[in-house]
Design an enzyme around this catalytic site. Structure first.
Site, PDB file in Angstrom:
ATOM      1  N   SER A 160       0.741  -1.207  -0.034  1.00 36.52           N
ATOM      2  CA  SER A 160      -0.028   0.067   0.269  1.00 36.52           C
ATOM      3  C   SER A 160       0.934   1.177   0.017  1.00 36.52           C
ATOM      4  O   SER A 160       0.345   2.242  -0.292  1.00 36.52           O
ATOM      5  CB  SER A 160      -1.003   0.115   1.319  1.00 36.52           C
ATOM      6  OG  SER A 160      -1.618  -1.188   1.362  1.00 36.52           O
ATOM      7  N   LEU A 168     -10.087   4.165   8.825  1.00 36.95           N
ATOM      8  CA  LEU A 168     -10.066   4.781   7.378  1.00 36.95           C
ATOM      9  C   LEU A 168     -11.192   5.805   7.478  1.00 36.95           C
ATOM     10  O   LEU A 168     -12.143   5.767   8.197  1.00 36.95           O
ATOM     11  CB  LEU A 168     -10.471   3.508   6.345  1.00 36.95           C
ATOM     12  CG  LEU A 168      -8.913   2.628   6.281  1.00 36.95           C
ATOM     13  CD1 LEU A 168      -9.269   1.482   5.497  1.00 36.95           C
ATOM     14  CD2 LEU A 168      -8.037   3.509   5.746  1.00 36.95           C
ATOM     15  N   LYS A 220      -0.637  -1.611  -6.883  1.00 36.63           N
ATOM     16  CA  LYS A 220      -0.469  -1.992  -5.745  1.00 36.63           C
ATOM     17  C   LYS A 220       1.131  -2.797  -5.537  1.00 36.63           C
ATOM     18  O   LYS A 220       1.094  -3.798  -6.344  1.00 36.63           O
ATOM     19  CB  LYS A 220      -1.453  -2.952  -4.868  1.00 36.63           C
ATOM     20  CG  LYS A 220      -1.073  -3.115  -3.253  1.00 36.63           C
ATOM     21  CD  LYS A 220      -2.626  -3.356  -2.765  1.00 36.63           C
ATOM     22  CE  LYS A 220      -2.539  -3.510  -1.276  1.00 36.63           C
ATOM     23  NZ  LYS A 220      -3.824  -3.650  -0.745  1.00 36.63           N
ATOM     24  N   HIS A 235      -1.799  -7.857   1.214  1.00 41.53           N
ATOM     25  CA  HIS A 235      -2.095  -6.684   1.925  1.00 41.53           C
ATOM     26  C   HIS A 235      -1.508  -6.752   3.326  1.00 41.53           C
ATOM     27  O   HIS A 235      -1.724  -7.469   3.834  1.00 41.53           O
ATOM     28  CB  HIS A 235      -3.270  -6.538   1.967  1.00 41.53           C
ATOM     29  CG  HIS A 235      -3.924  -5.303   2.681  1.00 41.53           C
ATOM     30  ND1 HIS A 235      -4.093  -4.091   2.204  1.00 41.53           N
ATOM     31  CD2 HIS A 235      -4.387  -4.972   4.251  1.00 41.53           C
ATOM     32  CE1 HIS A 235      -4.399  -3.139   3.038  1.00 41.53           C
ATOM     33  NE2 HIS A 235      -4.511  -3.852   4.295  1.00 41.53           N
ATOM     34  N   GLU A 283     -22.588  14.053  11.470  1.00 37.58           N
ATOM     35  CA  GLU A 283     -21.740  14.322  12.512  1.00 37.58           C
ATOM     36  C   GLU A 283     -20.140  13.510  12.541  1.00 37.58           C
ATOM     37  O   GLU A 283     -19.512  14.374  13.172  1.00 37.58           O
ATOM     38  CB  GLU A 283     -22.491  13.368  13.455  1.00 37.58           C
ATOM     39  CG  GLU A 283     -24.158  13.986  14.028  1.00 37.58           C
ATOM     40  CD  GLU A 283     -25.056  13.753  13.091  1.00 37.58           C
ATOM     41  OE1 GLU A 283     -24.854  12.893  12.100  1.00 37.58           O
ATOM     42  OE2 GLU A 283     -26.334  14.011  13.066  1.00 37.58           O
ATOM     43  N   GLN A 318     -34.586   9.843  19.928  1.00 36.92           N
ATOM     44  CA  GLN A 318     -33.640  11.229  20.200  1.00 36.92           C
ATOM     45  C   GLN A 318     -33.329  11.307  21.893  1.00 36.92           C
ATOM     46  O   GLN A 318     -32.697  12.360  22.062  1.00 36.92           O
ATOM     47  CB  GLN A 318     -34.786  12.076  20.114  1.00 36.92           C
ATOM     48  CG  GLN A 318     -35.887  12.150  18.832  1.00 36.92           C
ATOM     49  CD  GLN A 318     -35.184  12.217  17.757  1.00 36.92           C
ATOM     50  OE1 GLN A 318     -34.556  13.244  17.180  1.00 36.92           O
ATOM     51  NE2 GLN A 318     -35.410  11.096  16.641  1.00 36.92           N
TER      52      GLN A 318
END
Lengths: 622, 622
Positions: B37, B123, B245, B259, B364, B425
């Site tokens: 990577s 990520l 890669k 990986h 958010e 809520q």
């Protein structure tokens, strides 16, 4: 394309007027509720439900081939309840109980209302749940039902929407139809794009959806759009509708400051006068579904797991093995993973049962939403990713409890014991997170055998279960005929002279066993308890340990708050005994696992030092 | 457009070879790490850092006008560290410490490495942090620096990416450049789109970005793309690069199964032989930034808050008022809100200090990422939404601790006391969530005065603070000259004969006070403690209460796990005293707030019943 007769359009308008009437009166009676957000979507939903596209047996909400309708904008609940009143799904009188204590008609829909497909109200979750329902139809139950999701324009800014949009496209879910109610106004003013419906359509189309732009108050356009959506065979469909917030009541239309507000009695009278020509007896008829039901596979017993004591196997590997092993014992079991199945070891299942494995890519929020949708259709979804990355989906997990979802979350790579990858990959808050859900079960087995058996327990258990697995190999300590259960524990070292009790789970069980041996050689017998069921705890075993020894030391590879230690304290709160909590109490970093456990104060050495200090204190005090 | 001379291209290739050499050797020495990577992005990052576009004073990483580079794909840390070694930012020798215990060069970057702009590794967070850095340049510090974010193709599936993409476009952040390293292979196989770089570009362009598609190993294309990006003045820029890669090592190129794997010694030798013509002495020169610094506003004292005891004011309103009041005392203070500022009452600040308020819309995750970015540039971000909806950003909050972000989270609408809107809520897991973060502070004031003072405390405190506010009005109980602090509490009712101690926070302080009065009339004196600082707790006050009374009853409008009750148990774990925890232990629903508190078992009545039972038990036992 089929066109709707003018008389049918007039009937739909008549229904929409009655529905608006109910929306006004229910919110005024309740004294609160999202009236204007309901009015903007009233024509869209009337056209969908009673315009011929939607098919549902009102007398049998659980019919497996009913079309599914989710209000992702759950605050439009007055509209949802009014629609079902007009459809005969609930008694009109019940509308007056809206938002009252004990009523099924809650402020935002929950599963207490039988026509809510899932609980909504935290925005941006309905579409992913819809993906689950659609995926079930297409790939599991193989039924022709369609899934419809009503979306608000404000909630399109939630990233979870785009996760759902991309996945629906990837799985070619042409049986999924979204409707964006673009009423321009969010809670506190204009949304990001206002009435620019092309901005939505362009983005959604770029993700591979069939998009339609319509006037959301033109009933003929609405009905036609749903017919066109029904005819689509390759791609999911998004209807982007320009609407007016508060539509139908002149002083509410397109006006700011009315979000989430009900009209008072006087305002209500003015509003109702504007809704002229209400026919209180008009009723909407929903088309019937095909009476198709899914084939039911007959469960086949699975072989028992088999491990040799002392061999080293990672619990994550036992998870994957168990899932594959019990696949035919639980024909409803499915597995989802967020592109890490070769780490969580869900790939063992994926390879053996590919038809029940779904790659969710790196999009944990949508993964949980899809699982909730699958669960609502009777599936038993196991979802796996790193324990740390379940934090990504905490809101979805939180909402899953209100849907009563039969969700199994499997989090791998627990704690500092993962080593070199560093803190971003370490699950150190996951126990606290899952314990905080009121109705959850939290399991953390320490070896492969107990993991296998607890995966089976989780599959059989009805409700949310979190099972925490570990990256590294750990020795098998249990015999193949041992049994494990929700709320159970194992006393694995015990004498009649135990000075203290060590309570551990996962990795730290092995640290406690090493500490036990060191202490035994030093003439300090201690009890060792494997508290593999962290929630609920085995309170009786803890009480016995508390009574038999001078105190408890808990050890966990997790931060101190909300984890095993506090769980033990809580269980013993009414008959307190000194408890010492060993947890990860310094910010961790990359390094060798053993070094990190030592640094964190949860290694065998740290346990021995703690016991010696406590015993020393005892001696000094006695 | 400027073109790069062939000699410069040759120099960049030479640098890229040395950087690849370092990537191979550091991972082999460490025995782990994401080599392939790193190799895919080596040319891209070499071209960026040493091709003339990137401007940074290597001797002064904190220079406010340095360009900023974030590796959102934090697993490419071997590349990040190798780049900075070649740039002279760290000593080449240090690379051999990669992933070792105590090294700054962690498996995934944290702020312990001075050239990491923030911790990454979970990520999909780097771009949002980059939005924060770019917003700071454009709207706050008014500096010409650019922000670059290296993105993996796999992580583009995270919804948070699309939140950041939409917001960057909304704020016209032409000073933000993303680079998607499309190397086709994720952790466990091909990504959703493989090498289809147009699929990425089409989506990103639809969100209003300037997109460029290039061959990520063609150095001239790379350098030109960054020059073109630098010239853009209206839109953020995304460079979508087709890469391989494992590029540069034949047996790794475009191959699955590599990986996160390092080469062993023998493989490493073969690999290094392929990287012919390494010049170990070649060094990359980064262009210098303009020596521009932001204007520093001089803090001005703010007036003191003023409330009348007995008046009713919602703590959420006191939050907004406090923020506006102290805005000039803390010139670095900024406020972000997720489209609910008229509920959190951040709109009081937004109206008075619009230049430091940023609407984040309903997204958010990105809101917290942006706040982390702003914090990294010295701002003091207050972010607000409903307490329940902070669960949406738990992963971002978790990662913020590894960035050492000076983040203030303000969650409104705590607990069942919000009433009719229902469980979706209600913040009922938020205390557990924020307590679980190792380094957090958790505050929950019960009245307007203490809220005002604690907002000021939070602004002055360096580190993560969560402050929980309430929807409903509550009586002011504190005098204007009372002081409040992190780790403090208030004993608000006390006699020398107190039988039990009631420990409460927020709403439940008022329930405890009502219960106190009822019990006092019944001849049962109890102590009442306002534990407004839930983390850290005022351990001394609790110990004194424990010593002076026969037990403690905690009361909280929150689920039982991980909240105030367990916090108190933990604080008293070594000198145990009976503790009874009253928390929301049944699934709540819509209803009147008082009904719901009663249903949940946290009302004054419930407290009185509990005390009577405990006292009765005492009597029976004595």
């Amino acid at each position: 394309m089929q066109r709707t007769a003018p008389s049918d359009i007039a009937h739909l308008h008549s229904l929409a007027r009655l529905i608006r009437y109910h929306c006004v009166t229910t919110t005024t009676v309740a004294g609160s509720g999202h009236l204007t957000s309901s009015l903007s979507a009233a024509d869209l939903m009337t056209g969908l439900m009673f315009g011929g596209s939607f098919r549902f047996d009102v007398a049998d909400p659980d019919h497996p081939n009913n079309d599914r309708l989710i209000f992702s904008k759950g605050h439009a609940s007055p509209l949802l309840y009014s629609l079902w009143a007009v459809a005969g799904g609930i008694d009109e009188q019940e509308l007056s109980s809206y938002r009252r204590f004990g009523s099924r008609l809650e402020g935002h829909p929950t599963r207490r209302f039988p026509h809510a497909e899932a609980a909504t109200g935290s925005l941006g979750q309905g579409l992913g749940i819809g993906v689950g329902l659609a995926l079930n139809a297409r790939r599991l139950d193989q039924l022709p039902y369609s899934t419809y999701v009503l979306l608000g324009d404000s909630e399109m800014s939630e990233g979870s929407q785009w996760e759902a949009i991309q996945l629906a496209s990837h799985y070619h879910l042409a049986n999924l139809v979204g409707i964006v109610d673009v009423n321009r106004l969010g809670q506190r003013g204009e949304t990001m794009f206002g009435h620019d419906i092309e901005a939505y359509a362009r983005r959604i189309a770029s993700f591979g959806w069939h998009t339609l732009m319509i006037d959301g108050h033109d009933m003929a356009q609405i009905v036609d759009a749903f017919l066109e959506a029904s005819a689509e065979r390759a791609r999911p469909v998004m209807i982007v509708a320009r609407t007016v917030k508060g539509k139908g009541i002149s002083f509410l239309e397109n006006a700011g400051g009315w979000h989430g507000k009900a009209l008072d009695e006087d305002q209500s009278k003015v509003a109702l006068a504007e809704l002229s020509d209400i026919d209180p007896n008009v009723r909407g008829v929903i088309a019937a579904p095909e009476n198709t039901r899914p084939a039911r596979a007959i469960p086949r017993p699975s072989r028992a797991p088999h491990y040799e004591i002392g061999t080293s196997v990672a619990t994550r590997k036992a998870y994957g093995a168990a899932l594959a092993r019990i696949a035919w014992q639980f024909p409803q079991l499915v597995c989802l993973d967020a592109e890490v199945s070769n780490s969580t070891m869900a790939d063992i299942f994926a390879e053996q049962v590919p038809e029940r494995f779904f790659e969710m890519f790196i999009a944990e929020q949508n993964m949980v939403e899809v699982a909730v949708g699958l669960s609502m259709r009777g599936k038993v979804p196991f979802v796996s990713t790193f324990a740390a990355f379940f934090t990504r989906a905490f809101d979805q997990i939180r909402m899953a409890q209100y849907s009563g979802a039969n969700l199994k979350c499997i989090g791998s790579h627990a704690g500092v014991s993962i080593g070199e990858d560093g803190p971003s990959q370490m699950g150190l808050e996951d126990i606290a997170m899952f314990r905080s859900i009121l109705t959850s079960v939290v399991l953390h087995p320490c070896d492969a055998l107990s993991t296998e058996k607890l995966v089976e327990v989780a599959a059989a258990y009805e409700g949310m279960v979190y099972l925490r697995t570990m990256r590294q190999d750990t020795p098998v300590i249990y015999d193949n005929d041992e049994t494990f259960q929700v709320g159970g524990s194992k006393v694995i070292r015990q004498t009649s002279d135990d000075r203290l009790s060590l309570v551990a789970a996962g990795t730290t069980v092995h640290e406690a066993l090493k500490a036990h041996d060191v202490l035994q050689r030093a003439g300090v017998p201690v009890r060792v308890i494997d508290a593999y069921s962290i929630k609920p705890l085995d309170v009786r075993a803890l009480q016995e340990a508390a009574a038999a020894t001078r105190g408890i030391v808990t050890i966990e590879d997790h931060y101190p708050a909300g984890g095993l230690g506090e769980s033990v304290l809580h269980a013993l709160a009414d008959r307190p005994v000194p408890v010492t909590i060993l947890a990860v109490s310094k910010p961790p970093m990359s390094g060798d696992a053993a070094q990190l456990r030592d640094f964190a104060g949860i290694s065998a050495d740290a346990i021995v030092r703690t016991v010696e200090r406590l015993i020393g204190g005892d001696r000094a005090n006695s």
